[in-house]
Design an enzyme around this catalytic site. Structure first.
Site, PDB file in Angstrom:
ATOM      1  N   HIS A   1       0.876  -1.197   0.000  1.00 55.31           N
ATOM      2  CA  HIS A   1       0.000   0.000   0.000  1.00 55.31           C
ATOM      3  C   HIS A   1       0.900   1.229   0.000  1.00 55.31           C
ATOM      4  CE1 HIS A   1      -3.771   2.240   1.449  1.00 55.31           C
ATOM      5  NE2 HIS A   1      -2.836   3.161   1.314  1.00 55.31           N
TER       6      HIS A   1
ATOM      7  N   ASP B   1       1.516   2.597   3.527  1.00 56.68           N
ATOM      8  CA  ASP B   1       0.677   3.792   3.373  1.00 56.68           C
ATOM      9  C   ASP B   1       1.525   5.059   3.449  1.00 56.68           C
ATOM     10  OD1 ASP B   1      -1.607   5.252   2.904  1.00 56.68           O
ATOM     11  OD2 ASP B   1      -2.313   5.179   4.970  1.00 56.68           O
TER      12      ASP B   1
ATOM     13  N   HIS C   1     -10.353   0.945   1.873  1.00 58.03           N
ATOM     14  CA  HIS C   1     -10.121   1.968   2.902  1.00 58.03           C
ATOM     15  C   HIS C   1     -11.293   1.823   3.869  1.00 58.03           C
ATOM     16  CE1 HIS C   1      -8.578   5.845   4.518  1.00 58.03           C
ATOM     17  NE2 HIS C   1      -9.757   5.753   5.114  1.00 58.03           N
TER      18      HIS C   1
ATOM     19  N   HIS D   1      -4.412  -0.830   5.884  1.00 58.04           N
ATOM     20  CA  HIS D   1      -3.943  -0.021   7.019  1.00 58.04           C
ATOM     21  C   HIS D   1      -4.864  -0.127   8.232  1.00 58.04           C
ATOM     22  CE1 HIS D   1      -6.761   2.685   5.096  1.00 58.04           C
ATOM     23  NE2 HIS D   1      -5.897   3.153   4.216  1.00 58.04           N
TER      24      HIS D   1
ATOM     25  N   LYS E   1      -9.234  -0.525  -5.758  1.00 57.74           N
ATOM     26  CA  LYS E   1      -9.271   0.143  -4.458  1.00 57.74           C
ATOM     27  C   LYS E   1     -10.627   0.772  -4.188  1.00 57.74           C
ATOM     28  CE  LYS E   1      -7.902   1.968  -0.657  1.00 57.74           C
ATOM     29  NZ  LYS E   1      -6.697   2.416  -0.034  1.00 57.74           N
TER      30      LYS E   1
ATOM     31  N   HIS F   1       1.549   5.386  -1.649  1.00 57.67           N
ATOM     32  CA  HIS F   1       1.177   6.575  -2.430  1.00 57.67           C
ATOM     33  C   HIS F   1       2.440   7.166  -3.041  1.00 57.67           C
ATOM     34  CE1 HIS F   1      -2.918   6.747  -0.756  1.00 57.67           C
ATOM     35  NE2 HIS F   1      -2.343   6.228   0.314  1.00 57.67           N
TER      36      HIS F   1
END
Ligand code: NCD
Ligand code: ZN
Length: 343
Positions: free
Chosen positions: A14, A248, A137, A175, A100, A16
């Protein structure tokens, strides 16, 4: 005492990476240590079609330093307009590894997420059929639900009903931040895994709020009370194959963090492996680190483990307080502890 620790090269399930200058600035912090990463699609605008994913993958590949080999595992951002056929074709050609789900409004750049879950039933059916995992999420966005309860309520109101309706759907709870989530995963053997971030193993909500507000510890889902952090540490260091690393790591410029309404996200890519080695050593579980960072994730995603390795050395690791980017400095997560392993 062990002086080096060699692991199969880790993967980040995970991550970004953003785009443009920010992508080029942060990507080497990941490729230095990680062989693959699940790339979050919450760009502006989001990565919603196969064509978007292909173009984003190519921009990432163009930014990988020559010294490193790295494979981005692309994801599509699920919207109420996602086309099941476009998605299935992207999966069939190996372009995407997961889809996602952001409940609309749950976090950074999630405005195009899902409001009415009935509108994505066809897409979820298709995913179950072709074995394409759904990354969630896991927070409800109902303003009446306390922010510290949003994960637990998501499990009851959204996740469990989805899994009952689509028992063959493979789901990753992303997460996770609560003992509730740990228990939910432990109680469900099939088609369910969970990622745990580095920072949620280190901080609880006091770190954010006690003695002055610390914007650099603010992320979503927000860190919870200490008993939850301890449950996450126990799960991560247990060796249980259902739990694996998803950092994350979510870079924002200091300018965007230090605002009256600052962005959510902790930037842990530079020091994640040093912090994790320290956490696992402190829990007398260094022998379980490789499972968490390098074995359990590939097993869930049905991918081969990496052949390459990463060696950590037992000496004090230090990190710059921030990295420079053309958009401005990005603060590196401060674990507030001495790190005895250098990656
Ligand atoms: C993420 C981001 O900045 O994109 N922020 C965060 O706090 N984790 C979004 C997300 O994963 O929720
Ligand atoms: Zn994220």
């Amino acid at each position: 005492m062990t002086q080096t620790l060699t692991l199969r090269r880790p993967d980040d399930w995970h991550l970004h990476l953003r785009d443009g200058d920010m992508l080029r600035a942060v990507l080497p912090e990941t490729t230095r240590h990680f062989a693959r990463a699940i790339i979050m699609p919450n760009l502006v605008p989001p990565v919603v079609t196969a064509a978007d994913a292909r173009a984003y993958r190519d921009r990432i590949m163009a930014a990988v330093p020559n010294s490193d080999s790295f494979k981005p595992l692309m994801t599509l951002y699920l919207t109420e307009d996602t086309d099941p056929e476009d998605m299935a074709a992207a999966h069939a050609e190996g372009l995407i590894t997961a889809v996602k789900l952001y409940p609309a409004g749950a976090t950074t750049n999630s405005a195009s997420g899902v409001s009415n879950f009935d509108n994505v039933a066809k897409v979820l059916e298709k995913m179950a059929e072709i074995g394409l995992p759904l990354c969630t999420h896991g927070e409800v966005t109902d303003p009446d639900v306390d922010i510290f309860d949003r994960e637990a309520v998501f499990i009851d109101r959204v996740l469990d009903p989805i899994r009952r309706k689509h028992p063959e759907l493979r789901v990753v709870m992303e997460h996770i931040t609560t003992a509730n989530a740990v228990e939910y995963v432990q109680a469900n053997d099939k088609n369910l895994g969970a990622t745990i971030t580095t920072h949620h193993l280190v901080i609880n909500r006091n770190h954010i709020l006690a003695g002055g507000i610390k914007p650099h510890y603010y992320c979503l889902p927000v860190a919870k009370r200490e008993k939850h952090r301890l449950a996450l540490r126990a799960a991560a260091t247990s060796g249980d194959a259902r739990f694996f690393l998803g950092t994350d790591s979510a870079p924002h410029t200091d300018e965007n963090k230090l605002l009256p309404c600052g962005c959510a996200g902790c930037f842990t890519a530079p020091n994640t492996m040093s912090i994790l080695a320290q956490v696992f050593e402190d829990e007398n579980a260094l022998d379980k680190l490789e499972a968490f960072t390098s074995l359990n994730g590939p097993a869930f995603y049905r991918l081969p483990v990496n052949e390459e390795t990463l060696t950590l050395t037992r000496n004090e690791a230090t990190f710059p307080p921030h990295i420079q980017t053309p958009d401005g400095p990005v603060t590196v997560f401060d674990p507030q502890m001495t790190l005895h392993w250098t990656a």
